[in-house]
Design a protein around this motif. Structure first.
Motif, short mmCIF file in Angstrom:
data_model
loop_
_atom_site.label_atom_id
_atom_site.label_comp_id
_atom_site.label_asym_id
_atom_site.label_seq_id
_atom_site.Cartn_x
_atom_site.Cartn_y
_atom_site.Cartn_z
N ASP A 72 19.41 -29.67 16.52
CA ASP A 72 19.40 -28.71 17.64
C ASP A 72 19.17 -27.26 17.24
O ASP A 72 19.06 -26.40 18.12
N ARG A 73 19.06 -26.96 15.94
CA ARG A 73 18.81 -25.57 15.56
C ARG A 73 18.34 -25.46 14.12
O ARG A 73 18.52 -26.39 13.33
N VAL A 74 17.78 -24.27 13.82
CA VAL A 74 17.32 -23.98 12.47
C VAL A 74 17.96 -22.67 12.02
O VAL A 74 17.88 -21.66 12.73
N ILE A 75 18.59 -22.69 10.85
CA ILE A 75 19.22 -21.50 10.29
C ILE A 75 18.59 -21.23 8.93
O ILE A 75 18.47 -22.13 8.10
N VAL A 76 18.18 -19.99 8.71
CA VAL A 76 17.62 -19.58 7.42
C VAL A 76 18.54 -18.56 6.79
O VAL A 76 18.97 -17.60 7.45
N PHE A 77 18.85 -18.76 5.53
CA PHE A 77 19.75 -17.90 4.78
C PHE A 77 18.95 -17.31 3.62
O PHE A 77 18.50 -18.05 2.74
N THR A 78 18.76 -16.01 3.62
CA THR A 78 17.89 -15.42 2.61
C THR A 78 18.53 -15.34 1.23
O THR A 78 17.84 -15.34 0.23
N GLY A 79 19.89 -15.27 1.16
CA GLY A 79 20.50 -14.86 -0.09
C GLY A 79 20.01 -13.47 -0.42
O GLY A 79 19.49 -12.74 0.44
N ASP A 80 20.14 -13.04 -1.66
CA ASP A 80 19.60 -11.75 -2.08
C ASP A 80 18.10 -11.89 -2.31
O ASP A 80 17.65 -12.77 -3.05
N TYR A 90 17.19 -20.44 1.67
CA TYR A 90 17.34 -21.80 2.20
C TYR A 90 17.05 -21.86 3.70
O TYR A 90 17.42 -20.95 4.45
N ARG A 91 16.44 -22.95 4.10
CA ARG A 91 16.23 -23.27 5.51
C ARG A 91 17.01 -24.55 5.82
O ARG A 91 16.77 -25.59 5.18
N PHE A 92 17.92 -24.47 6.78
CA PHE A 92 18.75 -25.60 7.18
C PHE A 92 18.30 -26.05 8.57
O PHE A 92 18.42 -25.30 9.55
N GLU A 93 17.78 -27.27 8.65
CA GLU A 93 17.29 -27.81 9.92
C GLU A 93 18.19 -28.94 10.39
O GLU A 93 18.41 -29.92 9.68
N THR A 94 18.73 -28.78 11.61
CA THR A 94 19.53 -29.80 12.25
C THR A 94 18.80 -30.23 13.53
O THR A 94 17.80 -29.61 13.91
#
Length: 256
Positions: free
Chosen positions: A140-148, A134-138
């Motif tokens: 002021d920032r971008v966070i990517v969570f790969t999971g397994d 998942y890619r979470f875009e706000t």
């Protein structure tokens, strides 16, 4: 983080579970879903009446429906006890989603890709099960969570320019040695041993693979998460240092 511990960690962080209204599932291994029902039940028990929506790969709706069924008996008793009036089935909802942009509101946009966690599956199950990053875009920032996941061009592209990359982390050597130490490895057939090695090397991220992905994606910070149990130590600082050898930005390895 694996959902098995999420309710406790939310409590440790001072976050009220009933404030959690949107949940994203990467895949349906039980170390990532076993605590989902508890989280949902606690939120309802604390008198949440607004919907909680759970998004994830195919069968997420089925998973949430099963959790509702499991907790319905307890919920009916708690309604009879007083203080709660809304049936749990009217609060909890699961949604099967595909890839691409799957969610957006005033604060966040969520995009997902299918990763390579199940790439080693063969025969009738090949391609049957899905695992997402998942890619979470706000604003002021971008966070990517790969999971397994294993190495994946799709995930690397998803992570491009991210402020924070939270990546699963795996050591084939440590996993094998831990199984040898506790006796599990010796009970397996050679075919079963080979299957485990294939799963770990193809469906998970080594330190070298993490370094390469972070460098190619030009992310600012890497967090090593979902850490393989180490044989004989709980010190993961050396793993962070190993990633830093090839990735010039900052890397942090939490103890999990």
């Amino acid at each position: 983080m694996p959902v098995t511990a999420v309710t406790r960690r939310l409590a440790d962080a001072g976050i009220d579970p009933r404030e959690i209204g949107t949940i994203f599932i990467t895949h349906h291994h039980d170390d990532h879903t076993a605590g989902l029902g508890t989280l949902l039940s606690i939120a309802w028990s604390r008198t949440r009446t607004k919907p909680i929506n759970v998004y994830g790969p195919p069968r997420t709706a089925e998973l949430v429906k099963a959790a509702v069924q499991y907790f319905t008996i307890s919920a009916e008793i708690r309604i009879a006890d007083g203080g709660r009036t809304v049936p749990i089935s009217q609060v909890l909802f699961g949604h099967d989603v595909g890839t691409g942009m799957i969610y957006q509101d005033a604060n966040i946009k969520v995009t997902t890709v299918e990763n390579s966690h199940f790439v080693f599956h063969e025969g009738p199950v090949a391609g049957k099960y899905k695992s997402y990053s998942y890619r979470f875009e706000t604003p002021d920032r971008v966070i990517v969570f790969t999971g397994d996941t294993g190495p994946s061009d799709a995930v690397t592209e998803l992570a491009t320019g991210a402020d924070l990359l939270v990546t699963e982390t795996c050591s084939c050597e440590d996993r094998k040695q831990t199984m040898i130490n506790d006796g599990r490895w010796q009970t397996l057939t050679p075919a079963a041993q080979a299957a485990i090695i294939r799963k770990v090397t193809q469906g998970h991220m080594s330190l070298d693979a993490i370094s390469e992905m972070a460098t190619r994606a030009n992310v600012k910070t890497v967090v090593l998460s979902h850490l393989t149990k180490r044989a004989g130590t709980d010190d993961y600082a050396s793993w962070a240092q190993e990633v830093k050898k090839h990735f010039s930005a900052w890397c942090w390895s939490p103890k999990t």
